[in-house]
Write a protein that holds these residues in place. Structure first.
Motif, PDB file in Angstrom:
ATOM      1  N   VAL A 127      33.927  39.584  40.841  1.00 53.38           N
ATOM      2  CA  VAL A 127      35.096  40.247  41.430  1.00 53.38           C
ATOM      3  C   VAL A 127      36.071  39.183  41.930  1.00 53.38           C
ATOM      4  N   LEU A 128      35.546  38.160  42.591  1.00 54.13           N
ATOM      5  CA  LEU A 128      36.386  37.069  43.096  1.00 54.13           C
ATOM      6  C   LEU A 128      37.103  36.351  41.952  1.00 54.13           C
ATOM      7  N   GLU A 129      36.405  36.157  40.850  1.00 50.56           N
ATOM      8  CA  GLU A 129      37.009  35.515  39.677  1.00 50.56           C
ATOM      9  C   GLU A 129      38.180  36.362  39.169  1.00 50.56           C
ATOM     10  N   ASP A 130      37.989  37.673  39.112  1.00 48.13           N
ATOM     11  CA  ASP A 130      39.063  38.589  38.724  1.00 48.13           C
ATOM     12  C   ASP A 130      40.220  38.527  39.717  1.00 48.13           C
ATOM     13  N   TYR A 131      39.881  38.512  40.991  1.00 49.91           N
ATOM     14  CA  TYR A 131      40.881  38.570  42.067  1.00 49.91           C
ATOM     15  C   TYR A 131      41.772  37.324  42.064  1.00 49.91           C
ATOM     16  N   THR A 132      41.157  36.162  41.900  1.00 49.13           N
ATOM     17  CA  THR A 132      41.935  34.917  41.927  1.00 49.13           C
ATOM     18  C   THR A 132      42.605  34.631  40.589  1.00 49.13           C
ATOM     19  N   GLY A 133      42.081  35.214  39.520  1.00 47.00           N
ATOM     20  CA  GLY A 133      42.673  35.031  38.197  1.00 47.00           C
ATOM     21  C   GLY A 133      41.775  34.220  37.283  1.00 47.00           C
ATOM     22  N   ILE A 134      41.367  34.814  36.181  1.00 52.40           N
ATOM     23  CA  ILE A 134      40.474  34.149  35.229  1.00 52.40           C
ATOM     24  C   ILE A 134      41.154  32.930  34.618  1.00 52.40           C
ATOM     25  N   ASP A 135      42.475  32.973  34.475  1.00 55.25           N
ATOM     26  CA  ASP A 135      43.193  31.800  33.970  1.00 55.25           C
ATOM     27  C   ASP A 135      43.065  30.623  34.940  1.00 55.25           C
ATOM     28  N   ILE A 136      43.091  30.918  36.236  1.00 54.99           N
ATOM     29  CA  ILE A 136      42.935  29.868  37.250  1.00 54.99           C
ATOM     30  C   ILE A 136      41.519  29.299  37.188  1.00 54.99           C
TER      31      ILE A 136
END
Length: 202
Positions: A77-86
């Motif tokens: 969820v955190l990965e989605d929230y911060t952005g998978i591109d990031i």
């Protein structure tokens, strides 16, 4: 601190941060990922490894993070929230700078497919529309032992301490204030006991 940073510059920076009402931590060496992102990197690395090896699902991992470790949100969820591109580009940059790591192919595929998380409306989870975050429902699961997730993070924190990158107190403070954890990484280590951590790593 950079290689040539003078102590007075570090102290001035600390004063500026405190005057802004923030709680700084000191990083004594310029290393890829610094402290908090370096620990997150290891957390996501083991999570991806467990999923890609078929040992757990995305929701199994996030369940362990939320219900066992008490994290404010799941790792994916955190990965989605911060952005998978990031997450993808930062991880790639760290590896290019010499950090040895398991490369997450799932993250690369999502990046290439433009499934970037909340910003695109879909990542590891789906969201109502691009840019609108609604916390996914994570069912409780005991398939993953949280020790498996936190052990590589403890290992990395120990490396940071041994190499004088930061202090124990500052590393724990970074986890609590920067990541919203209830406990610092060394507090988790004390709770589990170092023997169990080492056994998990092995």
């Amino acid at each position: 601190r950079g290689k040539y940073t003078e102590d007075r510059v570090v102290q001035e920076a600390i004063s500026v941060v405190k005057n802004m009402g923030k709680s700084p931590i000191t990083v004594n060496k310029d290393i890829p990922g610094f402290v908090v992102n370096r620990l997150l990197f290891r957390l996501f690395e083991i999570s991806c490894l467990l999923v890609e090896s078929g040992r757990a699902s995305v929701t199994d991992i996030d369940s362990a993070a939320i219900y066992q470790l008490g994290f404010p949100m799941g790792i994916f969820v955190l990965e989605d929230y911060t952005g998978i591109d990031i997450g993808y580009t930062v991880g790639k940059a760290m590896i290019e700078r010499g950090v040895k790591a398991y490369e997450c192919k799932t993250l690369e595929r999502k990046f290439n497919s433009k499934e970037l998380g909340v910003k695109s409306g879909k990542g590891f989870y789906s969201y109502p529309e691009p840019g609108r975050f609604v916390m996914p429902q994570i069912p409780k699961s005991d398939k993953v032992d949280a020790l498996t997730l936190i052990s590589p993070v403890i290992n990395e924190a120990t490396y940071l301490l041994r190499e004088n990158v930061s202090t124990r107190d500052d590393i724990d403070k970074g986890c609590k204030l920067g990541l919203g954890w209830n406990k610092g990484v060394f507090e988790y280590a004390d709770e589990y006991g170092i023997d169990k951590v080492v056994a998990s790593l092995e």
